[in-house]
Write a protein that holds these residues in place. Sequence first.
Motif, short mmCIF file in Angstrom:
data_model
loop_
_atom_site.label_atom_id
_atom_site.label_comp_id
_atom_site.label_asym_id
_atom_site.label_seq_id
_atom_site.Cartn_x
_atom_site.Cartn_y
_atom_site.Cartn_z
N VAL A 1 -11.81 9.44 -5.13
CA VAL A 1 -11.16 9.17 -3.85
C VAL A 1 -12.21 8.96 -2.76
CG1 VAL A 1 -9.77 10.21 -2.01
CG2 VAL A 1 -9.00 10.35 -4.38
N TYR A 2 -13.30 9.73 -2.81
CA TYR A 2 -14.35 9.60 -1.80
C TYR A 2 -14.96 8.21 -1.80
CZ TYR A 2 -14.27 14.69 -1.08
OH TYR A 2 -13.91 15.98 -0.79
N PHE A 3 -15.20 7.64 -2.98
CA PHE A 3 -15.72 6.28 -3.07
C PHE A 3 -14.81 5.31 -2.31
CE2 PHE A 3 -18.68 7.01 -6.72
CZ PHE A 3 -19.72 6.19 -6.29
N VAL A 4 -13.50 5.38 -2.59
CA VAL A 4 -12.54 4.47 -1.97
C VAL A 4 -12.45 4.73 -0.47
CG1 VAL A 4 -10.16 3.63 -2.02
CG2 VAL A 4 -11.24 4.43 -4.13
N PHE A 5 -12.41 5.99 -0.09
CA PHE A 5 -12.27 6.39 1.32
C PHE A 5 -13.43 5.84 2.15
CE2 PHE A 5 -12.96 9.14 4.93
CZ PHE A 5 -11.68 9.47 5.38
N ILE A 6 -14.65 6.08 1.69
CA ILE A 6 -15.84 5.64 2.44
C ILE A 6 -15.89 4.13 2.51
CG2 ILE A 6 -18.36 5.71 2.58
CD1 ILE A 6 -18.21 8.34 0.92
N ALA A 7 -15.64 3.47 1.37
CA ALA A 7 -15.72 2.01 1.32
C ALA A 7 -14.70 1.36 2.26
CB ALA A 7 -15.50 1.52 -0.11
N ASP A 8 -13.47 1.87 2.28
CA ASP A 8 -12.42 1.31 3.15
C ASP A 8 -12.80 1.42 4.62
OD1 ASP A 8 -10.86 0.54 1.06
OD2 ASP A 8 -9.44 2.20 1.19
N ASN A 9 -13.32 2.59 5.01
CA ASN A 9 -13.67 2.81 6.42
C ASN A 9 -14.88 1.98 6.84
OD1 ASN A 9 -12.09 5.20 7.91
ND2 ASN A 9 -12.19 5.69 5.72
N LEU A 10 -15.91 1.93 6.00
CA LEU A 10 -17.09 1.14 6.35
C LEU A 10 -16.77 -0.35 6.38
CD1 LEU A 10 -20.01 2.91 4.42
CD2 LEU A 10 -19.41 3.07 6.83
N LYS A 11 -15.90 -0.79 5.51
CA LYS A 11 -15.53 -2.22 5.49
C LYS A 11 -14.92 -2.64 6.82
CE LYS A 11 -12.52 -5.59 3.24
NZ LYS A 11 -13.47 -6.69 3.49
N GLN A 12 -14.04 -1.79 7.37
CA GLN A 12 -13.42 -2.13 8.65
C GLN A 12 -14.47 -2.31 9.75
OE1 GLN A 12 -10.32 0.29 10.22
NE2 GLN A 12 -8.73 -0.73 9.02
N VAL A 13 -15.44 -1.37 9.78
CA VAL A 13 -16.48 -1.44 10.82
C VAL A 13 -17.35 -2.68 10.63
CG1 VAL A 13 -18.49 -0.28 11.80
CG2 VAL A 13 -16.51 1.07 11.09
N LEU A 14 -17.80 -2.93 9.41
CA LEU A 14 -18.70 -4.05 9.16
C LEU A 14 -17.97 -5.40 9.29
CD1 LEU A 14 -20.78 -2.64 6.17
CD2 LEU A 14 -21.42 -2.78 8.57
N ASP A 15 -16.68 -5.43 8.94
CA ASP A 15 -15.90 -6.67 9.12
C ASP A 15 -15.88 -7.09 10.58
OD1 ASP A 15 -15.35 -6.79 6.47
OD2 ASP A 15 -13.21 -6.35 6.61
N TYR A 16 -15.78 -6.12 11.48
CA TYR A 16 -15.74 -6.41 12.91
C TYR A 16 -17.02 -7.08 13.37
CZ TYR A 16 -15.68 -5.66 17.96
OH TYR A 16 -15.74 -5.84 19.32
N TYR A 17 -18.13 -6.69 12.76
CA TYR A 17 -19.43 -7.26 13.14
C TYR A 17 -19.81 -8.48 12.29
CZ TYR A 17 -20.02 -3.22 16.13
OH TYR A 17 -19.86 -2.28 17.12
N GLY A 18 -18.85 -9.04 11.57
CA GLY A 18 -19.06 -10.29 10.86
C GLY A 18 -19.60 -10.16 9.45
N LEU A 19 -19.87 -8.94 9.00
CA LEU A 19 -20.37 -8.76 7.64
C LEU A 19 -19.18 -8.52 6.71
CD1 LEU A 19 -22.94 -8.59 5.92
CD2 LEU A 19 -23.01 -6.13 6.36
N ILE A 20 -18.51 -9.60 6.33
CA ILE A 20 -17.26 -9.50 5.58
C ILE A 20 -17.54 -9.65 4.09
CG2 ILE A 20 -14.96 -10.50 5.24
CD1 ILE A 20 -15.14 -11.54 8.13
N ILE A 21 -17.41 -8.55 3.38
CA ILE A 21 -17.56 -8.56 1.92
C ILE A 21 -16.42 -7.74 1.31
CG2 ILE A 21 -20.06 -8.90 1.84
CD1 ILE A 21 -20.43 -5.93 1.49
N ASP A 22 -16.17 -7.98 0.03
CA ASP A 22 -15.07 -7.31 -0.66
C ASP A 22 -15.32 -5.80 -0.72
OD1 ASP A 22 -12.62 -7.93 -2.51
OD2 ASP A 22 -13.79 -6.41 -3.54
N VAL A 23 -14.22 -5.03 -0.71
CA VAL A 23 -14.34 -3.57 -0.72
C VAL A 23 -15.05 -3.08 -1.99
CG1 VAL A 23 -12.10 -3.17 -1.83
CG2 VAL A 23 -13.06 -1.43 -0.31
#
Length: 406
Positions: free
Chosen positions: A104-126
């Motif tokens: 669960v920790y893997f998924v939790f961290i990845a989902d949250n970091l993806k949102q932050v990095l997506d905002y700054y244009g670094l859009i990659i798959d979870v």
Amino acid sequence: MHLFKGNVGSGVFAMGYGFKNAGIMIGPWVIIVLGIICTHCMHVLLSCAKRASRITGAEVRPDFAETVQLCFETGTIAMKRAATYMRKIVNLFLCITQLGFCCVYFVFIADNLKQVLDYYGLIIDVHFHMAILLLPILLSCLIRNLKFLAPLSTVANVFMVIGISITVYYNTQNLPAISERKYVAELHQLPLFFGTALFAFEGIGLVLPLQNEMKRPDEFKKPLGVLNVGMSVVTVIYMMMGLLSYLKYGEDVMGSVTLNLPETDKLAQSVKIMISLAILLTYALQFYIPVDVIWPNVIKTFGPFNHPVLMEYTFRIFLVLVTFVLAEAIPYLGLFISLVGAVSSTTLALLFPPIIEIVLHYNISELTAWIIIKDGVIILVGLLGCVTGTYESLHSIVNQFVAEGS
């Protein structure tokens, strides 16, 4: 503080998703009832450990699995033969639970970091985010001494408290009317809520070690002792976080309410980063328990090794990779949390404590009608929640995969 940290992890941010599957009227009452039952089961475990140790003359202070073994050793020859197997079963579920948390920790961290990095244009798959996380998690899990993990746990505690506080602040802003939310969810959704709630009440394996380390162990389980006060605070936090999160975001609340925070707000971004770091630093601590249980058995079965330290590092890397693969396979955070809670957390928190209380009191001829009825009800609730929660979680996960495939 240890009791707080042992019970308040990523599950607290999933309570809004849990309340979505229960409704505003049902959710708080179920949390209170589960909090009371789980706390009672912790008291049962403590009492059984003390009584069984005195009867069997055990010189060491037992942990959860050893307490189960001691309770069976107070009985007949058949029960004594089953004692070792029961200890192994408890250790198996402890390992499943802890490794489930790690997934669960893997998924939790990845989902949250993806949102932050997506905002700054670094859009990659979870999935790539999880792969990037693999290296720091692997390095933290190569720390073999629990003493060196203590500073990481302290930093994680600070981040977690700050993150919860800021999340509550966001959840209290511009709340809609209660009438806009479901009072009672559909019946088939309730098992998902049960699994999520039981995932959150994850600290039963911690109560015996905590009591054993106290200067005055008897203070731990007094009416206003550490256990009752600590679990009351934890229950209130769960109820508050679940109620506010669902009230704020309704049916749009996600598997972690941090994912609902404004993506463009710098404060909200800082919360996602802080919570992600807190969970990242907690991974190695949760991972320590299954390693501590499984590795001695590996040595006993396949050892001795010519290079034991190297082999332990190899084993640790392998176990982290197992959690990584499972997390990649089921990247649905809310459903994953419900599944882990339904399968393993329910077994440890609601099934084993009443079972060993019945066994112990039967063996010493003190089994009363009250104990049978009380523990029977708890076991029934646990079995019902385990079976229905597991089925509904797996069913929902399969439906998610089918929906994405189509």
